[in-house]
Design a protein around this motif. Structure first.
Motif, mmCIF file in Angstrom:
data_model
loop_
_atom_site.group_PDB
_atom_site.id
_atom_site.type_symbol
_atom_site.label_atom_id
_atom_site.label_comp_id
_atom_site.label_asym_id
_atom_site.label_seq_id
_atom_site.Cartn_x
_atom_site.Cartn_y
_atom_site.Cartn_z
ATOM 1 N N ALA A 142 12.312 4.307 7.824
ATOM 2 C CA ALA A 142 11.319 3.130 8.425
ATOM 3 C C ALA A 142 10.384 3.388 9.424
ATOM 4 O O ALA A 142 9.236 3.002 9.100
ATOM 5 C CB ALA A 142 12.420 2.013 8.950
ATOM 6 N N HIS A 151 5.826 -4.914 10.015
ATOM 7 C CA HIS A 151 6.467 -3.953 9.491
ATOM 8 C C HIS A 151 8.175 -4.562 9.232
ATOM 9 O O HIS A 151 8.677 -4.213 8.191
ATOM 10 C CB HIS A 151 6.712 -3.030 10.668
ATOM 11 C CG HIS A 151 7.657 -1.759 10.159
ATOM 12 N ND1 HIS A 151 7.093 -0.760 9.189
ATOM 13 C CD2 HIS A 151 8.830 -1.305 10.715
ATOM 14 C CE1 HIS A 151 8.101 0.258 9.139
ATOM 15 N NE2 HIS A 151 8.860 0.025 9.944
ATOM 16 N N ALA A 188 8.516 1.159 4.526
ATOM 17 C CA ALA A 188 9.303 0.030 5.210
ATOM 18 C C ALA A 188 10.275 -0.720 3.776
ATOM 19 O O ALA A 188 11.460 -0.858 4.282
ATOM 20 C CB ALA A 188 8.458 -0.920 5.682
#
Ligand SMILES: Nc1ncnc2c1ncn2[C@@H]1O[C@H](COP(=O)(O)OP(=O)(O)O)[C@@H](O)[C@H]1O
Ligand SMILES: [Mg+2]
Lengths: 285, 236
Positions: free
Chosen positions: A22, A40, A199
């Motif tokens: 991530a 994000h 992500a």
């Protein structure tokens, strides 16, 4: 005690690979275009819901669903870049924060309308792996393996393929890249797409492990920031190391004190790193 | 035949106009020099020709085709190649990666092996250091990589901004040898060089730039014999 500690370390490491993945999305975008992507977290949350819908509603295997989610994550990133990011690249930093924060609010708003804020669950289990006294759910092991594979693919792409090298060239010197015939705007869009893809994939992996809401992304976004600062802004390898450190901390701290201390310690670490070694443990890009 | 024709171009940064009605031509296979003091607009003109800056007025023709408004990467892919001032290498990448990126466009990729051989042969020193990060090299080595990277781009026009700035006299001689050789092989070159005497000695044609305008032009011989040039730039 020792066994419990070992189990926690392993558990933390497995999770750490997902955190690292991530954070790589966040750090890649920053490294290439110096934009801090405040959308994000919500993009990660969309990855969670993507896996949920494809597996629970449409019956796909969750890991297969992940491939589709990755593609959608890329498309989403390209769209966000075109609509919100491209025009503010040369503007002062505040503009890019506001632009990506607006995207954040839109995703959260729409997501709340569609999914409400109640928790969802990808119900799916593959049993456990026993290594002597240590028992690991296969879900965790598989997610970590996928995260590692995605990381390796990212590295292969960035260091071994022409578009990957072109992205690195643009991040180092955009004018010089243009002078070599590299379409820098396309490369920036592609980087944002890849950041968003990472992500959503990380979000999708999280969804196979824990229950989540449309707001869950915020927690992971915060973790990504801690990791990125820990590993060095713009440095993907640093993001991986930072992710592992954070994962292990989250595994080990609850062995000694209450779980609610975890975020406190994480944030103290965040501030300490910023004070003592702002370039991160591995240095900025 | 003129490969490149710059017609009445004005350009600048933001609101500040730097170039005023500049016209310039490059003949195929010729070495053209652009000389002039610091800050007169030579770099600005080169950046405008390649498209890093957009011309405010005027036009740029390349092989008879208008390219005034094309983006820098499109022009580079068609062969308008600049070795920029300050080298602008990809400093966190190796020598080989820099050369490889020079050949990014399909036109250049088609000639990759041939150009790579030529670059290796011209610059044996960089061939020995293919895996070194260019950021860790000396100024002279970096300039060789920069020229090599430019050659990898399969230039129709090779523009070099400040070839010898900050380099030792011996290296400067080496680089001028290379330039002569490129000229001999038929490259069309536009050179900006602070060593006016050497630049005029090896070029066919020259432009003198002052205050963002073309002050004087002619064959290098004419320019070198001009009284004003002799006094202002050659110190004779
Ligand atoms: N990025 C920039 N922004 C604003 N002004 C600039 C910029 N770059 C150069 N200039 C100005 O443009 C003028 C011409 O500069 P330049 O083209 O670099 O000259 P030269 O290459 O002949 O030394 C100078 O006055 C310089 O200060
Ligand atoms: Mg200059």
């Amino acid at each position: 005690m020792l066994e419990q500690l070992l189990a926690s370390v392993i558990d933390g490491l497995l999770l750490g690979f997902i955190y690292g993945l991530a954070a790589m999305g966040l750090t890649l975008i920053f490294g290439v275009m110096e934009v801090i992507n405040l959308a994000h977290g919500p993009i990660m949350a969309l990855g969670m819901f993507g896996v949920y819908y494809l597996s629970m509603e449409m019956g796909l295997n969750p890991y297969l669903a992940l491939i589709l989610v990755a593609v959608l994550g890329m498309v989403l990133g390209l769209v966000i870049y075109g609509i919100a990011v491209h025009r503010i690249l040369d503007a002062p930093e505040l503009s890019s924060l506001l632009a990506t924060f607006s995207v954040n609010m839109m995703i959260i708003g729409l997501g709340t309308a569609f999914f409400t804020t109640s928790p969802y669950n990808v119900e799916f289990s593959m049993g456990s792996l026993s290594l002597g006294p240590i028992i690991l759910p296969w879900n965790r092991v598989a997610s970590a393996i996928i995260a590692v594979a995605a990381t390796a693919l990212l590295y292969f792409f960035l260091y071994r393929t022409p578009p990957g090298k072109a992205i690195r060239a643009v991040s180092q010197n955009r004018d010089a890249a243009e002078l070599m015939g590299i379409p820098s705007t396309t490369m920036l869009a592609l980087s944002f797409g890849i950041g968003s893809m990472l992500a959503t994939v990380a979000g999708g992996l999280v969804a196979t492990l824990f229950s989540f809401t449309i707001l869950s992304g915020a927690t992971y976004e915060l973790k990504s920031f801690v990791i990125v600062v820990l590993g060095g802004l713009g440095n993907p390898a640093g993001a991986l190391v930072g992710g592992l450190i954070l994962g292990v901390m989250e595994g080990v701290i609850p062995v000694f004190i209450e779980t609610s201390w975890v975020p406190v310690i994480e944030m103290v670490l965040f501030v300490l790193i910023l004070l003592v070694k702002p370039q991160g443990l591995l240095g900025a890009k | 035949m003129a490969v490149l024709e710059v017609k009445n171009v004005s350009s600048g940064y933001g609101e500040v106009q730097i170039l005023w009605d500049v016209s310039l031509q490059l003949e195929k296979g010729k070495l053209t020099s652009m000389v002039g003091g610091n800050g007169v607009g030579k770099t600005t003109l080169m950046r405008t020709i390649v498209g890093l800056l957009k011309p405010w007025q005027g036009s740029i023709m390349f092989n008879g085709k208008e390219v005034t408004k094309l983006s820098a990467h499109t022009k580079a892919a068609e062969g308008i190649v600049l070795v920029p001032e300050g080298r602008q290498l990809f400093t966190d990448m190796t020598v080989y990666e820099n050369l490889e990126l020079g050949a990014f466009s399909p036109r250049a990729k088609a000639n990759f092996s041939r150009n790579l051989e030529m670059v290796y042969e011209m610059f044996p020193r960089i061939k020995e250091r293919l895996n070194q990060l260019t950021g860790t090299m000396s100024g002279g080595e970096q300039q060789m990589v920069a020229v090599g990277r430019g050659l990898m781009a399969q230039p129709e026009i090779l523009m070099i901004d400040e070839l010898s700035l900050g380099l030792s006299p011996l290296l400067v001689l080496d680089l001028f040898q290379i330039l002569l050789r490129l000229k001999g092989e038929g490259y069309t070159i536009l050179l900006v060089e602070q060593n006016v005497q050497m630049a005029l000695a090896i070029s066919d044609y020259a432009y003198v730039v002052a205050d963002g305008k073309i002050e004087l032009q002619g064959t290098s011989k004419e320019v070198a014999n001009n009284a004003h040039v002799r006094e202002a730039y050659l110190g004779i």
